[in-house]
Scaffold this motif. Structure first.
Motif, PDB file in Angstrom:
ATOM      1  N   GLY A 273       0.806  -1.222   0.000  1.00 48.70           N
ATOM      2  CA  GLY A 273       0.000   0.000   0.000  1.00 48.70           C
ATOM      3  C   GLY A 273       0.837   1.269   0.000  1.00 48.70           C
ATOM      4  N   GLN A 427      -2.745  -0.585 -11.119  1.00 47.83           N
ATOM      5  CA  GLN A 427      -4.173  -0.361 -11.374  1.00 47.83           C
ATOM      6  C   GLN A 427      -4.431   0.047 -12.814  1.00 47.83           C
ATOM      7  OE1 GLN A 427      -6.088   1.430  -7.671  1.00 47.83           O
ATOM      8  NE2 GLN A 427      -3.945   1.799  -7.259  1.00 47.83           N
TER       9      GLN A 427
ATOM     10  N   SER B 166      -4.928  -2.037   1.257  1.00 50.82           N
ATOM     11  CA  SER B 166      -4.280  -0.753   0.935  1.00 50.82           C
ATOM     12  C   SER B 166      -5.357   0.324   0.916  1.00 50.82           C
ATOM     13  CB  SER B 166      -3.591  -0.835  -0.426  1.00 50.82           C
ATOM     14  OG  SER B 166      -2.616  -1.830  -0.392  1.00 50.82           O
ATOM     15  N   LEU B 168      -5.622   3.514   1.358  1.00 52.11           N
ATOM     16  CA  LEU B 168      -5.519   4.830   0.723  1.00 52.11           C
ATOM     17  C   LEU B 168      -4.869   4.795  -0.654  1.00 52.11           C
ATOM     18  CD1 LEU B 168      -4.417   6.782   3.916  1.00 52.11           C
ATOM     19  CD2 LEU B 168      -6.717   6.592   2.970  1.00 52.11           C
ATOM     20  N   SER B 169      -4.327   3.662  -1.040  1.00 54.66           N
ATOM     21  CA  SER B 169      -3.647   3.643  -2.337  1.00 54.66           C
ATOM     22  C   SER B 169      -4.276   2.675  -3.328  1.00 54.66           C
ATOM     23  CB  SER B 169      -2.164   3.323  -2.158  1.00 54.66           C
ATOM     24  OG  SER B 169      -2.009   2.095  -1.502  1.00 54.66           O
ATOM     25  N   ASP B 170      -5.322   1.966  -2.916  1.00 53.63           N
ATOM     26  CA  ASP B 170      -6.015   1.068  -3.832  1.00 53.63           C
ATOM     27  C   ASP B 170      -7.333   1.740  -4.233  1.00 53.63           C
ATOM     28  OD1 ASP B 170      -7.622  -0.925  -4.973  1.00 53.63           O
ATOM     29  OD2 ASP B 170      -6.643  -2.498  -3.807  1.00 53.63           O
ATOM     30  N   THR B 254      -5.803  11.266   0.768  1.00 51.19           N
ATOM     31  CA  THR B 254      -5.438  10.625  -0.499  1.00 51.19           C
ATOM     32  C   THR B 254      -4.821  11.589  -1.504  1.00 51.19           C
ATOM     33  OG1 THR B 254      -7.613  11.072  -1.442  1.00 51.19           O
ATOM     34  CG2 THR B 254      -7.346   8.965  -0.296  1.00 51.19           C
TER      35      THR B 254
END
Lengths: 455, 313
Positions: A273, A427, B166, B168-170, B254
């Motif tokens: 993350g 992503q 994750s 905050l990053s997914d 974010t």
């Protein structure tokens, strides 16, 4: 006039006087009045103190972002005898906006410290003063690292017109936790290429005990951009064609795609993350001894040598970031300092910069945690002995390259950050991300320059 | 003594006889009105004008240099894919957040309404998040939601054996994180409003329903909800307006990422206004946002008026 009208007029007067009071400049105490309003020539200090007019210093303000060098600068300027200099260390995310909002209000900061890409934007708006003559006559111009002088203040490129003078040279260096490397039998000196680095990071990450490589992958600011750019350049790619203003086919070239694919593999060796990691998170990961290595700006590493601030301080060694398959290029960091076109203390600002850029002050600056762009200072023992990563700095700095210095850089950089972040964190595929990026950056530039590049 | 006071009072009355009630009203009203005009109405009209120009506060020496571009800024925005996707994103944040806050807040209020002891103390405790500065809330949640070392994942992964999220990053989780944090902070607000509404419901209505052996659901549906709904709607209206202009949480948690998956409208507006300094376009975004929020508010106010005109329905 009827009494009613009299009262309404009175009310209006009250309101207007309130508004004028609110909008008016705050009256500074007599001792703090600008020099211009005081008698220009003060007699020598022979009169009894009671009869001597108060010694008046002009006030100057500097805006930079909050990081260790900003605190060091605040300390350094205390020694300047001819003005009271206030250093505002604003949060990183508000740094650009704070300076340009002052510009928009045609006031505020007197000597802003600006990122290298902002010069075009500031010059186009007429917000900063031409410093070419000042640099030629009042600074050791020939002693500056040539690229630094160009990158931190020249606009347009190769014009010889300067709007800023280097205040903080910066480049990324590798910080390696030698204890973790020793645990896995890897020699820190073996990281000659980015491929060597990836293999080492994957080996360390494999058993999950440590993270291999941690980086500032966040899409905002210019963080992931400066991380990726040095990869793209080292893979033989470019971000755009500055002669034709083309992004299509350049920003999404096969070299750039390969560099971004590499970045997404490297991301996997870091903490889970880590897609929103900024400098703070990278510092934490390195200093708590969880991550084996990073490549980061020396300005950020100031506190990493003190075990009180950084538990892993004793285990860290520093090196030049490795080379890519085609080239060995690093992102340019650092900033120039300019004079606002709206300052009321123009002479005082230039006098201050003359003092700040002097060899003596620059030598003191580097011992306090700053980084000079003067060759003589970089070669001095005073600089090399200040921090363990300083000798590496002199080796790494000549490898730097900067990215687009266009007034539209903010929009270009924002798009770049968004797509790179998606690709690195898996992503979006690197090809898809760079294709979309090239398309959108091209649209931004086409809209800004419908007739093609400016002649 | 009394006589002296009376004489003084009469004298005062005579001295200020010209100061009528109407004049007194004007004295208090006009300065306030004028102040409002200067600090509210003027910027509103000024930004409306700017929204029809290509003005950039940063690039143009003066507003006089701005070119009138008619509806070009609005055309650009309304045909821009990015602008609509920011709208969708804002809706994806606003709807679940307000819904969650409503159900949780009202639910907790119903429970608290039955409490007799310690209600005040617990209500005060629950209200603490609401009193915190959003930036502070965002900063500590940023630490708590850190995928690797955050306390939330510690419980999910290390205590309950779940996966590492994750937050905050997914892109699957980033928006959910914003919803959770906003709901954590503002559910107490809905709870407070609901509690105020519930306390005002006359007890005799329930007693009458009890006499008629009405079920709990019947009492809730036909007594509680209709009487509390005006206050609830006001609460929802406030939360709709507030979440629609959410900035601090998204900025700190974010930064609009991953990619641009949490770049809600206010962030888009901020970057346009203070990053690119496209003042004209940013003013147009502001106006479109204002029109949408006025339309939404009107809708809710109509429902509110309807509810008020049909009490106990």
């Amino acid at each position: 006039m009827s009494k009613k009208m009299l009262w309404i007029t009175f009310s209006l007067l009250v309101v207007f006087s309130l508004v004028l009071t609110a909008c008016g400049q705050q009256q500074t105490p007599a001792a703090e009045q600008p020099a211009a309003e005081q008698p220009a020539e003060q007699p020598a200090a022979t009169n009894p103190p009671a009869e001597q007019p108060a010694v008046v210093k002009p006030e100057l303000s500097i805006t930079w972002f909050a990081w260790p060098p900003c605190d060091a600068l605040a300390q350094l300027v205390q020694d300047y005898p001819d003005a009271t200099v206030k250093v505002n260390c604003v949060p990183y995310a508000q740094w650009h906006d704070s300076i340009f909002t002052d510009f928009a209000a045609k006031g505020g900061v007197d000597v802003p410290i600006m990122d290298s890409q902002w010069t075009g934007e500031a010059v186009k708006g007429g917000h900063v003063l031409d410093m070419s003559e000042f640099i030629k006559n009042e600074t050791a111009m020939d002693d500056f690292v040539p690229l630094a002088l160009k990158a931190y203040g020249e606009y347009p490129a190769d014009s010889g017109v300067y709007y800023g003078v280097p205040i903080m040279a910066d480049v990324q260096e590798m910080a390696i936790n030698k204890k973790i490397f020793a645990e896995y039998g890897i020699d820190p000196n073996s990281l000659k290429t980015w491929d060597d680095l990836l293999k080492a990071a994957q080996t360390i990450k494999a058993d999950g005990k440590y993270d291999g490589f941690v980086w500032f992958w966040i899409g905002s600011g210019d963080q992931i951009q400066t991380a990726y750019n040095q990869l793209a350049w080292s893979w033989g790619g470019e971000l755009w064609d500055s002669s034709t203003y083309k992004f299509q086919g350049v920003a999404n070239s096969p070299e750039n795609v390969a560099a971004l694919e590499y970045a997404s593999e490297l991301y996997k060796t870091g903490p889970e993350g880590a897609g929103n990691f900024s400098y703070g998170e990278v510092s934490d990961a390195m200093c708590n001894g969880k991550a084996a290595m990073t490549s980061i700006w020396v300005g950020v590493m100031s506190g990493w040598t003190d075990p009180k601030n950084c538990a892993a301080a004793a285990d860290l060694v520093f090196a030049v970031p490795p080379a890519g398959p085609k080239a060995h290029v690093l992102s340019l960091g650092g900033m120039g300092i300019s004079v606002s076109a709206y300052t009321k203390n123009q002479d005082a600002a230039f006098a201050f910069l003359k003092w700040l850029e002097s060899n003596e002050t620059q030598t003191k600056w580097v011992t306090m945690g700053g980084y000079s762009a003067l060759n003589s200072v970089l070669a001095s023992d005073a600089f090399k002995n200040t921090a363990p990563f300083n000798p590496v700095f002199a080796e790494a700095y000549p490898l730097v390259k900067d990215f687009y210095n266009l007034p539209e850089y903010y929009a270009l950089m924002t798009k770049q950050g968004e797509y790179l972040n998606l690709a690195v964190t898996g992503q979006m595929t690197p090809q898809e991300a760079l294709d979309k990026l090239a398309e959108e950056q091209q649209a931004i530039i086409d809209q800004a320059y419908p007739g093609g590049p400016p002649k | 003594m009394a006589n002296a006071l009376e004489v003084n009072s009469v004298k005062s009355r005579q001295r200020f006889s010209w100061l009528s009630d109407r004049m007194l009203m004007n004295i208090f009203l006009w300065p306030t009105l004028l102040m409002l005009l200067i600090i509210t109405l003027f910027p509103l009209i000024w930004s409306l004008y700017l929204s029809f120009t290509d003005y950039s506060v940063n690039a143009y020496p003066s507003w006089l240099d701005a070119r009138w571009v008619g509806s070009a800024n609005y055309n650009f925005l309304l045909t821009s894919k990015e602008f609509w996707s920011r709208f969708q994103l804002s809706a994806q944040f606003v709807i679940p957040t307000v819904a969650l806050e409503f159900f949780l807040g009202f639910g907790i209020a119903l429970l608290f309404n039955r409490m007799t002891k310690g209600r005040g103390f617990i209500t005060t405790l629950i209200m603490i998040p609401m009193m915190l500065t959003p930036i502070v809330v965002a900063l500590f949640w940023r630490f708590m939601l850190q995928a690797d070392i955050g306390v939330v994942n510690y419980f999910i992964r290390d205590v309950f054996g779940g996966p590492t999220i994750s937050w905050l990053s997914d892109r699957k989780w980033a928006m959910i994180s914003l919803v959770i944090v906003d709901a954590w902070q503002w559910t107490p607000f809905i709870m407070l409003i609901s509690l105020a509404g519930l306390s005002a419901v006359p007890k005799y209505l329930y007693e009458a329903a009890d006499v008629d052996r009405a079920s709990g659901w019947f009492k809730f549906w036909n007594i509680t909800l209709p009487l509390v709904s005006p206050l609830l709607l006001i609460g929802i209206l406030f939360r709709l307006m507030d979440t629609y202009k959410l900035f601090e949480l998204a900025w700190v948690l974010t930064g609009g990422g991953p990619g641009d998956f949490t770049k809600v409208l206010p962030l888009y507006l901020y970057r346009m206004a203070f990053g690119e300094f496209a003042t004209g376009k940013a003013s147009a975004v502001g106006y479109i946002m204002l029109i949408v929020i006025i339309a939404l508010s009107n809708l809710l106010i109509r429902v509110l008026n309807q509810t008020k005109s049909e009490p106990g329905k």
